[in-house]
Each structure stands twice: as structure tokens, then as C-alpha cells.
Scaffold this motif. Structure first.
Motif, PDB file in Angstrom:
ATOM      1  N   ASP A 102       0.844  -1.192   0.000  1.00  0.00           N
ATOM      2  CA  ASP A 102       0.000   0.000   0.000  1.00  0.00           C
ATOM      3  C   ASP A 102       0.877   1.238   0.000  1.00  0.00           C
ATOM      4  OD1 ASP A 102      -1.673   2.169   0.675  1.00  0.00           O
ATOM      5  OD2 ASP A 102      -3.088   0.845   1.716  1.00  0.00           O
ATOM      6  N   ARG A 103       0.779   2.041  -1.034  1.00  0.00           N
ATOM      7  CA  ARG A 103       1.636   3.212  -1.167  1.00  0.00           C
ATOM      8  C   ARG A 103       1.431   4.224  -0.039  1.00  0.00           C
ATOM      9  NH1 ARG A 103       4.205   5.370  -5.612  1.00  0.00           N
ATOM     10  NH2 ARG A 103       4.304   3.179  -6.253  1.00  0.00           N
ATOM     11  N   LEU A 104       0.181   4.394   0.414  1.00  0.00           N
ATOM     12  CA  LEU A 104      -0.101   5.357   1.469  1.00  0.00           C
ATOM     13  C   LEU A 104       0.544   4.927   2.781  1.00  0.00           C
ATOM     14  CD1 LEU A 104      -1.552   7.872   2.531  1.00  0.00           C
ATOM     15  CD2 LEU A 104      -3.584   6.457   2.924  1.00  0.00           C
ATOM     16  N   ALA A 105       0.385   3.657   3.152  1.00  0.00           N
ATOM     17  CA  ALA A 105       0.963   3.161   4.400  1.00  0.00           C
ATOM     18  C   ALA A 105       2.484   3.204   4.354  1.00  0.00           C
ATOM     19  CB  ALA A 105       0.485   1.737   4.671  1.00  0.00           C
ATOM     20  N   SER A 106       3.057   2.809   3.233  1.00  0.00           N
ATOM     21  CA  SER A 106       4.501   2.814   3.091  1.00  0.00           C
ATOM     22  C   SER A 106       5.063   4.235   3.157  1.00  0.00           C
ATOM     23  CB  SER A 106       4.901   2.145   1.778  1.00  0.00           C
ATOM     24  OG  SER A 106       6.296   2.180   1.591  1.00  0.00           O
ATOM     25  N   SER A 107       4.389   5.173   2.523  1.00  0.00           N
ATOM     26  CA  SER A 107       4.863   6.560   2.522  1.00  0.00           C
ATOM     27  C   SER A 107       4.755   7.179   3.908  1.00  0.00           C
ATOM     28  CB  SER A 107       4.058   7.387   1.517  1.00  0.00           C
ATOM     29  OG  SER A 107       4.198   6.874   0.202  1.00  0.00           O
ATOM     30  N   ALA A 108       3.650   6.894   4.612  1.00  0.00           N
ATOM     31  CA  ALA A 108       3.477   7.440   5.966  1.00  0.00           C
ATOM     32  C   ALA A 108       4.539   6.880   6.904  1.00  0.00           C
ATOM     33  CB  ALA A 108       2.078   7.124   6.479  1.00  0.00           C
ATOM     34  N   ALA A 109       4.843   5.578   6.788  1.00  0.00           N
ATOM     35  CA  ALA A 109       5.867   4.969   7.629  1.00  0.00           C
ATOM     36  C   ALA A 109       7.241   5.557   7.320  1.00  0.00           C
ATOM     37  CB  ALA A 109       5.876   3.459   7.433  1.00  0.00           C
ATOM     38  N   SER A 110       7.538   5.749   6.050  1.00  0.00           N
ATOM     39  CA  SER A 110       8.829   6.328   5.666  1.00  0.00           C
ATOM     40  C   SER A 110       8.973   7.756   6.178  1.00  0.00           C
ATOM     41  CB  SER A 110       8.983   6.308   4.142  1.00  0.00           C
ATOM     42  OG  SER A 110       8.938   4.995   3.644  1.00  0.00           O
ATOM     43  N   LEU A 111       7.880   8.526   6.129  1.00  0.00           N
ATOM     44  CA  LEU A 111       7.913   9.905   6.627  1.00  0.00           C
ATOM     45  C   LEU A 111       8.152   9.937   8.135  1.00  0.00           C
ATOM     46  CD1 LEU A 111       7.518  12.916   5.948  1.00  0.00           C
ATOM     47  CD2 LEU A 111       5.071  12.598   6.405  1.00  0.00           C
ATOM     48  N   PHE A 112       7.510   9.028   8.858  1.00  0.00           N
ATOM     49  CA  PHE A 112       7.699   8.947  10.311  1.00  0.00           C
ATOM     50  C   PHE A 112       9.162   8.643  10.638  1.00  0.00           C
ATOM     51  CE2 PHE A 112       7.989   6.641  14.267  1.00  0.00           C
ATOM     52  CZ  PHE A 112       7.140   7.330  15.125  1.00  0.00           C
ATOM     53  N   ILE A 113       9.720   7.649   9.980  1.00  0.00           N
ATOM     54  CA  ILE A 113      11.110   7.265  10.234  1.00  0.00           C
ATOM     55  C   ILE A 113      12.057   8.401   9.876  1.00  0.00           C
ATOM     56  CG2 ILE A 113      12.938   5.671   9.536  1.00  0.00           C
ATOM     57  CD1 ILE A 113      10.726   3.568   9.105  1.00  0.00           C
ATOM     58  N   TRP A 114      11.800   9.048   8.754  1.00  0.00           N
ATOM     59  CA  TRP A 114      12.656  10.154   8.308  1.00  0.00           C
ATOM     60  C   TRP A 114      12.677  11.276   9.328  1.00  0.00           C
ATOM     61  CZ3 TRP A 114      10.579  15.071   7.076  1.00  0.00           C
ATOM     62  CH2 TRP A 114      11.523  15.995   6.604  1.00  0.00           C
ATOM     63  N   PHE A 115      11.524  11.627   9.881  1.00  0.00           N
ATOM     64  CA  PHE A 115      11.458  12.767  10.797  1.00  0.00           C
ATOM     65  C   PHE A 115      12.088  12.445  12.144  1.00  0.00           C
ATOM     66  CE2 PHE A 115       9.393  15.218  14.157  1.00  0.00           C
ATOM     67  CZ  PHE A 115       9.609  16.510  13.716  1.00  0.00           C
ATOM     68  N   PHE A 116      11.720  11.328  12.753  1.00  0.00           N
ATOM     69  CA  PHE A 116      12.165  11.047  14.121  1.00  0.00           C
ATOM     70  C   PHE A 116      13.602  10.535  14.178  1.00  0.00           C
ATOM     71  CE2 PHE A 116       7.596  11.163  14.819  1.00  0.00           C
ATOM     72  CZ  PHE A 116       7.527  11.909  15.977  1.00  0.00           C
ATOM     73  N   ARG A 117      14.117  10.002  13.079  1.00  0.00           N
ATOM     74  CA  ARG A 117      15.539   9.654  13.057  1.00  0.00           C
ATOM     75  C   ARG A 117      16.400  10.831  12.643  1.00  0.00           C
ATOM     76  NH1 ARG A 117      17.789   4.492  10.295  1.00  0.00           N
ATOM     77  NH2 ARG A 117      16.967   5.528   8.443  1.00  0.00           N
ATOM     78  N   GLY A 118      15.795  11.798  11.985  1.00  0.00           N
ATOM     79  CA  GLY A 118      16.562  12.923  11.453  1.00  0.00           C
ATOM     80  C   GLY A 118      16.681  14.106  12.386  1.00  0.00           C
ATOM     81  N   THR A 119      15.946  14.092  13.510  1.00  0.00           N
ATOM     82  CA  THR A 119      16.021  15.195  14.467  1.00  0.00           C
ATOM     83  C   THR A 119      16.590  14.691  15.793  1.00  0.00           C
ATOM     84  OG1 THR A 119      13.706  14.774  15.095  1.00  0.00           O
ATOM     85  CG2 THR A 119      14.115  16.471  13.440  1.00  0.00           C
ATOM     86  N   PRO A 120      17.370  15.513  16.487  1.00  0.00           N
ATOM     87  CA  PRO A 120      17.971  15.066  17.757  1.00  0.00           C
ATOM     88  C   PRO A 120      16.910  14.753  18.805  1.00  0.00           C
ATOM     89  CG  PRO A 120      19.060  17.047  16.933  1.00  0.00           C
ATOM     90  CD  PRO A 120      17.838  16.856  16.099  1.00  0.00           C
ATOM     91  N   LEU A 121      17.183  13.741  19.600  1.00  0.00           N
ATOM     92  CA  LEU A 121      16.246  13.351  20.651  1.00  0.00           C
ATOM     93  C   LEU A 121      16.041  14.472  21.654  1.00  0.00           C
ATOM     94  CD1 LEU A 121      14.498  11.340  22.194  1.00  0.00           C
ATOM     95  CD2 LEU A 121      16.594  10.356  23.155  1.00  0.00           C
ATOM     96  N   LEU A 122      17.107  15.193  21.979  1.00  0.00           N
ATOM     97  CA  LEU A 122      16.991  16.290  22.935  1.00  0.00           C
ATOM     98  C   LEU A 122      16.015  17.355  22.434  1.00  0.00           C
ATOM     99  CD1 LEU A 122      17.916  17.629  25.543  1.00  0.00           C
ATOM    100  CD2 LEU A 122      19.838  18.617  24.277  1.00  0.00           C
ATOM    101  N   VAL A 123      16.086  17.663  21.146  1.00  0.00           N
ATOM    102  CA  VAL A 123      15.166  18.650  20.566  1.00  0.00           C
ATOM    103  C   VAL A 123      13.731  18.141  20.636  1.00  0.00           C
ATOM    104  CG1 VAL A 123      14.544  19.871  18.445  1.00  0.00           C
ATOM    105  CG2 VAL A 123      16.949  19.590  19.067  1.00  0.00           C
ATOM    106  N   GLN A 124      13.527  16.857  20.375  1.00  0.00           N
ATOM    107  CA  GLN A 124      12.185  16.291  20.446  1.00  0.00           C
ATOM    108  C   GLN A 124      11.617  16.381  21.857  1.00  0.00           C
ATOM    109  OE1 GLN A 124      12.016  12.351  18.658  1.00  0.00           O
ATOM    110  NE2 GLN A 124      13.620  12.910  17.204  1.00  0.00           N
ATOM    111  N   LEU A 125      12.451  16.082  22.854  1.00  0.00           N
ATOM    112  CA  LEU A 125      11.982  16.151  24.243  1.00  0.00           C
ATOM    113  C   LEU A 125      11.596  17.575  24.624  1.00  0.00           C
ATOM    114  CD1 LEU A 125      14.623  13.814  25.938  1.00  0.00           C
ATOM    115  CD2 LEU A 125      12.186  13.340  25.661  1.00  0.00           C
ATOM    116  N   ILE A 126      12.415  18.549  24.237  1.00  0.00           N
ATOM    117  CA  ILE A 126      12.104  19.952  24.544  1.00  0.00           C
ATOM    118  C   ILE A 126      10.839  20.381  23.808  1.00  0.00           C
ATOM    119  CG2 ILE A 126      12.944  22.320  24.345  1.00  0.00           C
ATOM    120  CD1 ILE A 126      15.769  21.241  24.663  1.00  0.00           C
ATOM    121  N   PHE A 127      10.669  19.898  22.593  1.00  0.00           N
ATOM    122  CA  PHE A 127       9.480  20.229  21.803  1.00  0.00           C
ATOM    123  C   PHE A 127       8.219  19.733  22.500  1.00  0.00           C
ATOM    124  CE2 PHE A 127       7.085  21.131  18.012  1.00  0.00           C
ATOM    125  CZ  PHE A 127       6.112  20.156  17.970  1.00  0.00           C
TER     126      PHE A 127
END
Length: 309
Positions: A102-127
Motif C-alpha cells: 500500500d503506497r499510502l501506508a509505506s509513505s506514511a511509515a517512511s515519513l515517520f522514520i525520516w522525521f524522528f531519526r533525522g532530528t535530535p532526541l533532545l530537541v524532540q523532548l524539549i518540543f
């Protein structure tokens, strides 16, 4: 009378035969000297550290089991367990979605991984901790319609919930890639065989694919667990009373900075050492089939070699 030396002589043109029953590895003096030098350096360094009064070892011993430190340790362990459980569950779902046709499910999963792996954990916690700055109210409503329920953001996003959400979502992104790699390591013929027997995809994953993928999933998951223990120290920046925050609160009163940091370091080392031992046992459990296959292959190889002679 025949000469007995004639029968013991090797046939002309053949290689020289040697008795290897008593063979042993040659003594390596250089390696022994190297080990002695390394051992001497380690012992000397340990002696210097143990006798350096600036480390404040009496203070370390005094506060090692301090109630404030133990309370912070429990918080760190609790955060680790909750974040890892949520991260593994979410990571499994995201990995399955990532592998979906499913293209929608695959794209949503890829976007999630891209965002949360691409930003520092410390920044996420402060956010997450400052979510009320962006959304003072959290509402449940019908799109472009009436609001069904509303909550004050500060009452929902406490330091505890911010820490759990930040750690779990970040861990889910990494676990999704670990699980996806483990699933891809299983031969595709396994799933095709399961489908041929009428199994649904979900049942094939649960009964056949995931158990075989565990050998590839467990080692990096153990590394993630150890990393999570250390990552919980970041929640101290959002006033979460973890282990690091607890020792900081003590040295802010006593000004014994180095000894209190050593208390935290020793606790982290103790916990990660225990987890390393547990990881070894789990890896051995999931690798038992390889050992059985290797043990079964030895008699076959010996029989083949004997037959060839």
C-alpha cells in the motif's frame, strides 16, 4: 635378515610424514610481552584513580545508595521499560507498514522514520515539553465542526508524559528499521510457502516470519535497550527526576560535582553490564538452531571425508 629401517622409511617421492598428535601452537613471546605491558598500564591507571583524592571516593560511597539517587534510578529504569515496550510495538507496526504494498501506508511509515531519526532526541523532548506554547488547548473535535472535548495542554503534557512520548517515538523510528531488516533477512520462500498453505499474511508473520527474524532483530535491539538507558539522562533538561537529575540536585547543594557524577556513571555501568549479560543469553537462545545444525553436520562431514579415503 632384513633391515628394520627399510620398513620405517618413507616411500621415495612422498611427502615427509609427521606425528601431529602432540602438536601445539608455538609460544609467542611478543604477544606475552604485549599483554604484560597492557596489564601494567591498566593496573597503574587504576592505582592512580583509586588514590586520587580529587575523585572523592568517600563521597561516592556515601551517596551511592542515597534515597534520592535510588529514586532517580527507579525513574530511569521505568522510563526505559515503558519507552522500549512502546517503541518495539510501534516499530513493529511501522516496519510492517513500511514493507506494505500500500503506497499510502509505506509513505506514511517512511515519513515517520525520516522525521524522528533525522532530528535530535533532545530537541524532540524539549518540543514535547513546550507543546503548550504551540497548542494551549488540546481538543477532540469533528473536522470543521464542533468541539467534543478540550483539555489544558499543561495538564496533559507533564514532564513524565513528555519524556515517555519523546523517548518512545524516537525509539519506534529506530526499531522500525531494525525489525524491517530482520524481516527482510528471512527467505521470501518462507512467506510464499505459508501463503500456499492458506495462511493469512498476519498469521504467517506471527507464526513463521517473525520467529525466524528474531536472530537478526535481538542483537541490535539489545544495543537499543542499552542506548535507551543512557538516553534517559536527557530528560533531566525537562525537569524529570531521573538518575542524572537526582545527582545534579545533590551536587547543587554540596558542590561535590565529580563524586556525584561518578555515582551516576557507576550506576549506568552496572545496569548496562547486567543488560549485556542478558543480551548474551537471549542471543544464545535464538542461535541454538544454528548450533544444532552445526553439530549435526559434523558427523556427516566426517563420514564423507572417510568415504573419500
Amino acid at each position: 635378515m632384513s633391515d628394520p629401517t627399510i620398513h620405517n622409511a618413507s616411500p621415495p617421492g612422498d611427502a615427509e610424514f609427521r606425528d601431529v598428535a602432540q602438536a601445539h601452537a608455538p609460544f609467542r613471546a611478543g604477544r606475552l610481552v604485549l599483554w604484560l605491558i597492557i596489564a601494567l598500564i591498566v593496573v597503574n591507571f587504576g592505582w592512580i584513580v583509586a588514590n586520587n583524592e580529587n575523585f572523592g571516593w568517600p563521597v561516592v560511597a556515601q551517596y551511592f545508595f542515597d534515597p534520592t539517587v535510588i529514586s532517580g534510578l527507579y525513574v530511569s529504569l521505568g522510563l526505559t521499560v515503558i519507552a522500549m515496550v512502546l517503541g518495539v510495538i510501534l516499530g513493529l507496526l511501522i516496519a510492517i507498514a513500511r514493507l506494505s504494498s500500500d503506497r499510502l501506508a509505506s509513505s506514511a511509515a517512511s515519513l515517520f522514520i525520516w522525521f524522528f531519526r533525522g532530528t535530535p532526541l533532545l530537541v524532540q523532548l524539549i518540543f514535547w515539553y513546550n507543546m503548550s506554547t504551540l497548542f494551549p488547548q488540546l481538543s477532540l473535535s469533528i473536522p470543521f465542526g464542533p468541539t467534543l472535548a478540550s483539555w489544558d495542554t499543561n495538564s496533559v503534557i507533564t514532564p513524565m508524559t513528555a519524556a515517555i512520548i519523546g523517548l518512545a517515538l524516537n525509539e519506534a523510528a529506530y526499531m522500525a528499521e531494525i525489525i524491517r531488516g530482520g524481516l527482510l533477512s528471512v527467505d521470501r520462500g518462507q512467506s510464499e510457502t505459508a501463503e500456499a498453505f492458506g495462511m493469512t499474511r498476519a498469521r504467517a508473520l506471527r507464526r513463521i516470519i517473525i520467529p525466524q527474524a528474531m536472530r537478526s532483530i535481538v542483537p541490535p535491539t539489545g544495543n537499543q535497550l542499552i542506548s535507551m538507558i543512557k538516553a534517559t539522562s536527557l530528560v533531566s533538561v525537562i525537569a524529570m527526576a531521573d538518575l542524572l537529575y537526582s545527582v545534579q540536585s545533590i551536587y547543587n547543594r554540596t558542590f561535590e560535582i565529580i563524586p556525584m557524577l561518578l555515582v551516576a556513571v557507576l550506576w549506568y555501568l552496572l545496569i548496562t553490564s547486567i543488560l549485556n549479560v542478558g543480551q548474551s543469553y537471549i542471543e544464545a537462545y535464538y542461535g541454538r538452531s544454528d548450533r544444532r545444525n552445526g553439530a549435526a553436520a559434523k558427523p556427516i562431514a566426517a563420514a564423507t571425508e572417510e568415504a573419500s579415503h
